[in-house]
Design a protein around this motif. Structure first.
Motif, PDB file in Angstrom:
ATOM      1  N   GLU A 269       0.826  -1.211   0.000  1.00 27.17           N
ATOM      2  CA  GLU A 269       0.000   0.000   0.000  1.00 27.17           C
ATOM      3  C   GLU A 269       0.857   1.256   0.000  1.00 27.17           C
ATOM      4  O   GLU A 269       0.579   2.227  -0.699  1.00 27.17           O
ATOM      5  CB  GLU A 269      -0.887   0.003   1.246  1.00 27.17           C
ATOM      6  N   LEU A 270       1.913   1.221   0.816  1.00 23.48           N
ATOM      7  CA  LEU A 270       2.748   2.416   0.956  1.00 23.48           C
ATOM      8  C   LEU A 270       3.583   2.682  -0.289  1.00 23.48           C
ATOM      9  O   LEU A 270       4.029   3.804  -0.522  1.00 23.48           O
ATOM     10  CB  LEU A 270       3.651   2.279   2.186  1.00 23.48           C
ATOM     11  N   ALA A 271       3.784   1.624  -1.100  1.00 20.01           N
ATOM     12  CA  ALA A 271       4.558   1.806  -2.327  1.00 20.01           C
ATOM     13  C   ALA A 271       3.879   2.817  -3.245  1.00 20.01           C
ATOM     14  O   ALA A 271       4.526   3.466  -4.071  1.00 20.01           O
ATOM     15  CB  ALA A 271       4.725   0.462  -3.035  1.00 20.01           C
ATOM     16  N   GLN A 272       2.551   2.975  -3.082  1.00 17.68           N
ATOM     17  CA  GLN A 272       1.827   3.938  -3.926  1.00 17.68           C
ATOM     18  C   GLN A 272       1.873   5.351  -3.361  1.00 17.68           C
ATOM     19  O   GLN A 272       1.227   6.250  -3.885  1.00 17.68           O
ATOM     20  CB  GLN A 272       0.366   3.499  -4.062  1.00 17.68           C
ATOM     21  N   GLY A 273       2.583   5.534  -2.249  1.00 18.07           N
ATOM     22  CA  GLY A 273       2.708   6.870  -1.665  1.00 18.07           C
ATOM     23  C   GLY A 273       1.514   7.228  -0.797  1.00 18.07           C
ATOM     24  O   GLY A 273       0.474   6.560  -0.836  1.00 18.07           O
ATOM     25  N   THR A 274       1.650   8.306  -0.005  1.00 17.98           N
ATOM     26  CA  THR A 274       0.562   8.694   0.893  1.00 17.98           C
ATOM     27  C   THR A 274      -0.233   9.890   0.367  1.00 17.98           C
ATOM     28  O   THR A 274      -1.241  10.258   0.950  1.00 17.98           O
ATOM     29  CB  THR A 274       1.112   9.026   2.296  1.00 17.98           C
ATOM     30  N   ASP A 275       0.211  10.484  -0.746  1.00 12.05           N
ATOM     31  CA  ASP A 275      -0.511  11.643  -1.287  1.00 12.05           C
ATOM     32  C   ASP A 275      -1.944  11.294  -1.658  1.00 12.05           C
ATOM     33  O   ASP A 275      -2.855  12.112  -1.545  1.00 12.05           O
ATOM     34  CB  ASP A 275       0.205  12.185  -2.538  1.00 12.05           C
ATOM     35  N   ARG A 276      -2.134  10.046  -2.098  1.00 11.81           N
ATOM     36  CA  ARG A 276      -3.468   9.633  -2.551  1.00 11.81           C
ATOM     37  C   ARG A 276      -4.469   9.529  -1.402  1.00 11.81           C
ATOM     38  O   ARG A 276      -5.646   9.304  -1.623  1.00 11.81           O
ATOM     39  CB  ARG A 276      -3.371   8.291  -3.279  1.00 11.81           C
ATOM     40  N   LEU A 329     -11.588   8.997   2.358  1.00 10.69           N
ATOM     41  CA  LEU A 329     -12.035   7.783   3.051  1.00 10.69           C
ATOM     42  C   LEU A 329     -10.952   6.702   3.051  1.00 10.69           C
ATOM     43  O   LEU A 329     -10.757   6.001   4.044  1.00 10.69           O
ATOM     44  CB  LEU A 329     -13.326   7.257   2.414  1.00 10.69           C
ATOM     45  N   ALA A 330     -10.226   6.596   1.923  1.00  9.96           N
ATOM     46  CA  ALA A 330      -9.144   5.606   1.869  1.00  9.96           C
ATOM     47  C   ALA A 330      -8.074   5.948   2.903  1.00  9.96           C
ATOM     48  O   ALA A 330      -7.512   5.065   3.562  1.00  9.96           O
ATOM     49  CB  ALA A 330      -8.534   5.571   0.469  1.00  9.96           C
ATOM     50  N   GLY A 331      -7.801   7.238   3.064  1.00  8.17           N
ATOM     51  CA  GLY A 331      -6.804   7.676   4.032  1.00  8.17           C
ATOM     52  C   GLY A 331      -7.240   7.372   5.461  1.00  8.17           C
ATOM     53  O   GLY A 331      -6.458   6.893   6.277  1.00  8.17           O
ATOM     54  N   LEU A 332      -8.516   7.655   5.762  1.00 13.13           N
ATOM     55  CA  LEU A 332      -9.019   7.360   7.107  1.00 13.13           C
ATOM     56  C   LEU A 332      -8.910   5.872   7.386  1.00 13.13           C
ATOM     57  O   LEU A 332      -8.485   5.450   8.458  1.00 13.13           O
ATOM     58  CB  LEU A 332     -10.479   7.819   7.232  1.00 13.13           C
ATOM     59  N   ASP A 333      -9.277   5.074   6.381  1.00 12.06           N
ATOM     60  CA  ASP A 333      -9.199   3.624   6.544  1.00 12.06           C
ATOM     61  C   ASP A 333      -7.763   3.198   6.833  1.00 12.06           C
ATOM     62  O   ASP A 333      -7.496   2.404   7.728  1.00 12.06           O
ATOM     63  CB  ASP A 333      -9.717   2.940   5.277  1.00 12.06           C
ATOM     64  N   PHE A 334      -6.833   3.783   6.091  1.00 13.28           N
ATOM     65  CA  PHE A 334      -5.426   3.404   6.256  1.00 13.28           C
ATOM     66  C   PHE A 334      -4.896   3.792   7.634  1.00 13.28           C
ATOM     67  O   PHE A 334      -4.243   3.006   8.308  1.00 13.28           O
ATOM     68  CB  PHE A 334      -4.571   4.064   5.169  1.00 13.28           C
ATOM     69  N   TYR A 335      -5.196   5.015   8.077  1.00 10.46           N
ATOM     70  CA  TYR A 335      -4.582   5.488   9.323  1.00 10.46           C
ATOM     71  C   TYR A 335      -5.287   4.974  10.579  1.00 10.46           C
ATOM     72  O   TYR A 335      -4.709   4.951  11.652  1.00 10.46           O
ATOM     73  CB  TYR A 335      -4.494   7.011   9.329  1.00 10.46           C
ATOM     74  N   TYR A 336      -6.565   4.585  10.456  1.00  9.34           N
ATOM     75  CA  TYR A 336      -7.261   4.021  11.616  1.00  9.34           C
ATOM     76  C   TYR A 336      -6.962   2.536  11.794  1.00  9.34           C
ATOM     77  O   TYR A 336      -7.105   1.993  12.879  1.00  9.34           O
ATOM     78  CB  TYR A 336      -8.781   4.190  11.466  1.00  9.34           C
ATOM     79  N   ARG A 337      -6.569   1.878  10.692  1.00  9.51           N
ATOM     80  CA  ARG A 337      -6.400   0.429  10.753  1.00  9.51           C
ATOM     81  C   ARG A 337      -5.358   0.044  11.801  1.00  9.51           C
ATOM     82  O   ARG A 337      -4.329   0.689  11.933  1.00  9.51           O
ATOM     83  CB  ARG A 337      -5.968  -0.102   9.375  1.00  9.51           C
ATOM     84  N   ASP A 338      -5.648  -0.993  12.570  1.00 11.40           N
ATOM     85  CA  ASP A 338      -4.747  -1.498  13.613  1.00 11.40           C
ATOM     86  C   ASP A 338      -4.493  -0.477  14.722  1.00 11.40           C
ATOM     87  O   ASP A 338      -3.488  -0.555  15.417  1.00 11.40           O
ATOM     88  CB  ASP A 338      -3.407  -1.961  13.014  1.00 11.40           C
ATOM     89  N   CYS A 339      -5.412   0.488  14.869  1.00 18.62           N
ATOM     90  CA  CYS A 339      -5.282   1.418  15.996  1.00 18.62           C
ATOM     91  C   CYS A 339      -6.163   0.951  17.147  1.00 18.62           C
ATOM     92  O   CYS A 339      -5.689   0.730  18.253  1.00 18.62           O
ATOM     93  CB  CYS A 339      -5.663   2.831  15.578  1.00 18.62           C
ATOM     94  N   TYR A 340      -7.464   0.781  16.886  1.00 17.74           N
ATOM     95  CA  TYR A 340      -8.388   0.332  17.934  1.00 17.74           C
ATOM     96  C   TYR A 340      -8.730  -1.144  17.785  1.00 17.74           C
ATOM     97  O   TYR A 340      -9.373  -1.729  18.636  1.00 17.74           O
ATOM     98  CB  TYR A 340      -9.675   1.155  17.897  1.00 17.74           C
ATOM     99  N   ASP A 341      -8.353  -1.743  16.667  1.00 17.19           N
ATOM    100  CA  ASP A 341      -8.615  -3.164  16.466  1.00 17.19           C
ATOM    101  C   ASP A 341      -7.340  -3.809  15.934  1.00 17.19           C
ATOM    102  O   ASP A 341      -6.296  -3.165  15.853  1.00 17.19           O
ATOM    103  CB  ASP A 341      -9.783  -3.357  15.481  1.00 17.19           C
TER     104      ASP A 341
END
Ligand SMILES: [Zn+2]
Length: 602
Positions: A269-276, A329-341
């Protein structure tokens, strides 16, 4: 330094005695079942670990005790449980207030459990579980029966021996490897250094270490069968035990594979950069429309250390602070993942269980105004607030709503009566007019469109209902002082940091009247401690996190632990400073959070 070493044996001895008394207290309150006069039994289910045997009369005694105490789950402890296992049990969380504390968590003795049918049907109980699974079952069942789970010593129950591999598995599940292994390591380091620096006093410390089990178990309800042997040979047996446990831990390490899999997924996922992950920057304030925006805080993700840079901008017109450009929404999904679950579930569970006093105060805030029949906690997470609020409002039906799967687990545990999973504005029509109180604790700042959330709240509340909101206070002095390292900025999760006046105005515009506010009183007293923790976390970079680009080697793990440990004394100092500062802040108007209670027009 030399004077420190001179004192070390004395400090070690004091610590051994104090810890001995502490462990003694953890076990000393335990009731002992009286199985002399067996009565009838058969209304409860018993879970027995493989190899454990429970005589009929002990079952009857356990049922009798459970009935009289109103218990649904009873963990039975063998009276002769070995010293090592009994000490582990004393460290695993049980204690006098375990029964009453809804959020308490403890590993069990791993032998036998009495379970009421109403609880048994809500948990998958496997036949013939091993002792590790049985010990973990106590933790899980406590969540399902959080005011009806307790421990008792069962004289008729024989003690099983635990293999090093089983002990390793259990310690890993109960506390995690590091927390389980650190205390004995510190203890042995202190003992060895004592002996070298001050042979006479050092030998005294060794003697005290050997005798410590007597202090813990003398006239205790738990009477280890191997007590005298363990005391006589403790200097040999205990280190040997730990060595075998560590060897087993090393052989059975499994985490690596799972993390490696996740690491590959994150890397892709990170290979595509975080700008997206970002929308385009907006030119005006989402709160008041003013174009007078300026960068307020530029920051990285200091909590999880996921890659990416974030900017919070401040509006000169109204003081609103918000993420700009904001995450899509994709960004929120990425940054929330593995935080509370996922990877973060355990940390989240620990953090959520930490503040019973805060939960209680929040629940009590509505008391002068109403006795709620129905209460919806929006952003209810794993249901911890609702669970604890029942102490204040035992007759109230508590429902929870959240985006995460935690709210479904909360419903299964019975911590919320109903759990709704989804976006609040989308569920509002279905819930219209249903609730007397609606709460949003540290929720609004996470949302993308706070106005839509407030509109939904107005819809879901009954006429005259109350809306209770708690959010971070962007006007806090610590926010300016600590900048990036002020925890409540919490990038990239916090989208909107709302000044109190703005929130009050938005509520008024929607037909609410503010009836009470907590300002200093809502302060969470953790600014300096968290700033330091974030700094250490940034410096140390936990190598086990699957979004780190490089695999975790033993060297990177050791480096991480060393930095975190080196920071520990500073953390203690800043924690004390925070507690002192809180005594002043709580009386003023400028804490790091504020609460507003508003009533909808009737
Ligand atoms: Zn504005």
């Amino acid at each position: 330094m030399s004077s420190m070493l001179g004192w070390l044996p004395v400090i070690t001895m004091i610590a051994l005695v104090l810890n001995g008394f502490r462990l003694r207290g953890q076990l000393g309150w335990l009731p002992v079942l009286d199985d002399e006069e067996p009565g009838p039994h058969g209304r409860f289910q018993f879970v027995l670990a493989k190899g454990a045997e429970l005589p009929e009369r002990t079952m009857a005694a356990a049922e009798d005790w459970a009935r009289r105490q109103g218990l649904a789950v009873l963990d039975l402890i063998p009276r002769g449980l070995g010293v090592t296992r009994a000490l582990d049990l004393a460290r695993a969380g049980l204690g006098k207030d375990f029964l009453a504390n809804r959020l308490a968590s403890a590993g069990g003795a791993g032998h036998a459990l009495l379970v009421a049918p109403r609880v048994a049907e809500r948990e998958e109980l496997i036949a013939d579980p091993d002792t590790v699974t049985t010990a973990g079952l106590t933790t899980r069942l406590k969540r399902l029966a959080c005011t009806a789970t307790d421990f008792a010593v069962a004289p008729g129950l024989g003690a099983l021996t635990e293999s090093p591999a089983q002990r390793a598995g259990r310690l890993r599940a109960e506390r995690g490897l590091f927390r389980a292994v650190l205390p004995p390591l510190v203890c042995y380091a202190a003992l060895l250094t004592s002996v070298v620096a001050q042979p006479i006093l050092g030998l005294g410390a060794l003697a005290l270490f050997s005798l410590q089990p007597y202090l813990v178990f003398a006239s205790s309800p738990v009477r280890p069968a191997d007590l005298h042997r363990q005391v006589a040979l403790r200097l040999v047996l205990d280190p040997a035990n730990w060595a075998r446990t560590l060897a087993a831990l090393w052989r059975t390490r499994t985490r690596g594979d799972r993390v490696a899999e996740l690491r590959a997924a994150y890397a892709a996922e990170l290979a595509q950069g975080t700008d997206r992950f970002f929308e385009s920057r907006r030119p005006d304030c989402p709160w008041c429309g003013s174009a007078a925006l300026s960068p307020h805080v530029r920051c990285a993700d200091l909590v999880l250390n996921k890659p990416g840079r974030f900017t919070l901008e401040r509006c000169a017109g109204c003081g609103h602070v918000f993420q700009n450009p904001r995450l899509n929404l994709a960004g929120l999904d990425f940054y929330y993942r593995d935080c509370y679950d996922g990877e973060g579930a355990r940390t989240a569970e620990t953090a959520f269980s930490a503040g019973p006093a805060v939960y209680r105060r929040r629940a009590e805030m509505v008391a002068p105004f109403t006795t709620p029949k129905t209460w919806l906690d929006v952003g209810g997470g794993h249901g911890h607030f609702a669970n604890l609020a029942r102490e204040v409002w035992p007759e109230t039906a508590f429902d929870g709503l959240d985006l995460g799967a935690g709210i479904e687990e909360a419903a299964r545990r019975g911590w919320v009566d109903r759990g709704y999973r989804g976006q609040f504005p989308e569920l509002a029509a279905e819930l219209a007019g249903r609730y007397d109180v609606l709460s949003m604790f540290h929720y609004l700042e996470h949302t993308r469109e706070p106005f839509e959330e407030l509109d939904a709240a107005a819809k879901v509340l009954s006429a005259g209902g109350f809306l209770l909101i708690e959010v971070p206070n962007p006007a806090s002095g610590y926010g300016r002082l600590l900048r990036t390292y002020w925890m409540p900025w919490f990038p990239p999760q916090h989208q909107h940091m709302i000044p109190r006046d703005n929130l009050v105005r938005a509520l008024t515009e929607r037909g609410f009247a503010v009836v009470a506010q907590d300002r200093g009183r809502a302060d969470q007293s953790m600014d300096l401690t968290m700033a330091l923790a974030l700094g250490l976390n940034r410096l140390a970079r936990n190598p086990n996190q699957p979004w780190r680009p490089v695999p975790a080697t033993w060297w990177r793990r050791a480096r991480y632990r060393t930095i975190m440990l080196a920071g520990a004394p500073l953390l203690v100092l800043s924690w004390l400073t925070d507690k002192l500062a809180h005594q002043v802040i709580k009386r003023g108007n400028g804490g790091n959070a504020y609460r507003v209670l508003a009533q909808r027009a009737g």
